[in-house]
Design a protein around this motif. Structure first.
Motif, mmCIF file in Angstrom:
data_model
loop_
_atom_site.group_PDB
_atom_site.id
_atom_site.type_symbol
_atom_site.label_atom_id
_atom_site.label_comp_id
_atom_site.label_asym_id
_atom_site.label_seq_id
_atom_site.Cartn_x
_atom_site.Cartn_y
_atom_site.Cartn_z
ATOM 1 N N GLU A 25 101.539 119.029 -41.453
ATOM 2 C CA GLU A 25 100.929 118.890 -42.915
ATOM 3 C C GLU A 25 100.783 120.411 -42.926
ATOM 4 N N THR A 26 100.123 120.761 -42.059
ATOM 5 C CA THR A 26 99.833 123.192 -42.177
ATOM 6 C C THR A 26 100.889 123.966 -42.175
ATOM 7 N N LEU A 27 101.951 123.227 -41.376
ATOM 8 C CA LEU A 27 103.135 124.460 -41.107
ATOM 9 C C LEU A 27 104.116 123.866 -43.003
ATOM 10 N N THR A 28 104.187 122.768 -42.842
ATOM 11 C CA THR A 28 105.676 122.100 -44.698
ATOM 12 C C THR A 28 104.335 122.984 -45.357
ATOM 13 N N GLU A 29 102.159 123.094 -45.475
ATOM 14 C CA GLU A 29 101.568 123.837 -46.298
ATOM 15 C C GLU A 29 102.328 125.284 -46.248
#
Length: 141
Positions: A25-29
């Motif tokens: 989720e962090t990398l996608t954000e």
């Protein structure tokens, strides 16, 4: 500007999946969508190793994600003793392959002393694109 986010996870089986989800989720954000399978597998292996070998009962481990241009650093910090080593190659063993997988998938990998425990880290070279909705967010959770 470099990005950084971290989260602590309890010594529980469910923490491995939660750490994986947090990382993706962090990398996608942040707009880092390449090599997510490699990152996910490495987070799973590092979190599992922390739970099995590095996190004393009642303690937690910390997953830290740092992004700076094309580089993503994934680190798992625990407060346990011992020093992780990649197992020797063996066709007989069912386990012990985690750090070998991490070393094979990541562009760099290592362990640093972080008293009272250690930090096991990996670095990935990843393409970056603007996430939907604009610029990536900064800071930590």
């Amino acid at each position: 500007m470099p990005l950084s986010r971290q989260r602590r996870f309890p010594r529980a089986r469910s923490s491995v999946g939660a750490a994986r989800t947090f990382a993706l989720e962090t990398l996608t954000e942040w707009g880092y969508c390449d090599r997510q399978d490699d990152v996910r597998l490495c987070v799973s292996e590092l979190a599992t190793n922390a739970l099995l070998h590095g996190v004393p009962p009642g303690r937690e481990f910390c997953l830290v994600l740092d992004a700076d241009g094309p580089l993503i650093r994934v680190a798992v910090r625990d407060s346990g003793g011992g020093w992780p080593e990649a197992a020797r190659e063996s066709t007989e063993e069912c386990g012990g392959r985690g750090l070998r997988l991490v070393a094979a998938l990541a562009d760099d990998f290592g362990v640093t002393a972080d008293p009272p425990g250690k930090t096991v880290w990996t670095v990935f070279k990843i393409g970056h694109s603007e996430p939907e909705g604009g610029r990536p967010s900064h800071g930590s959770i």
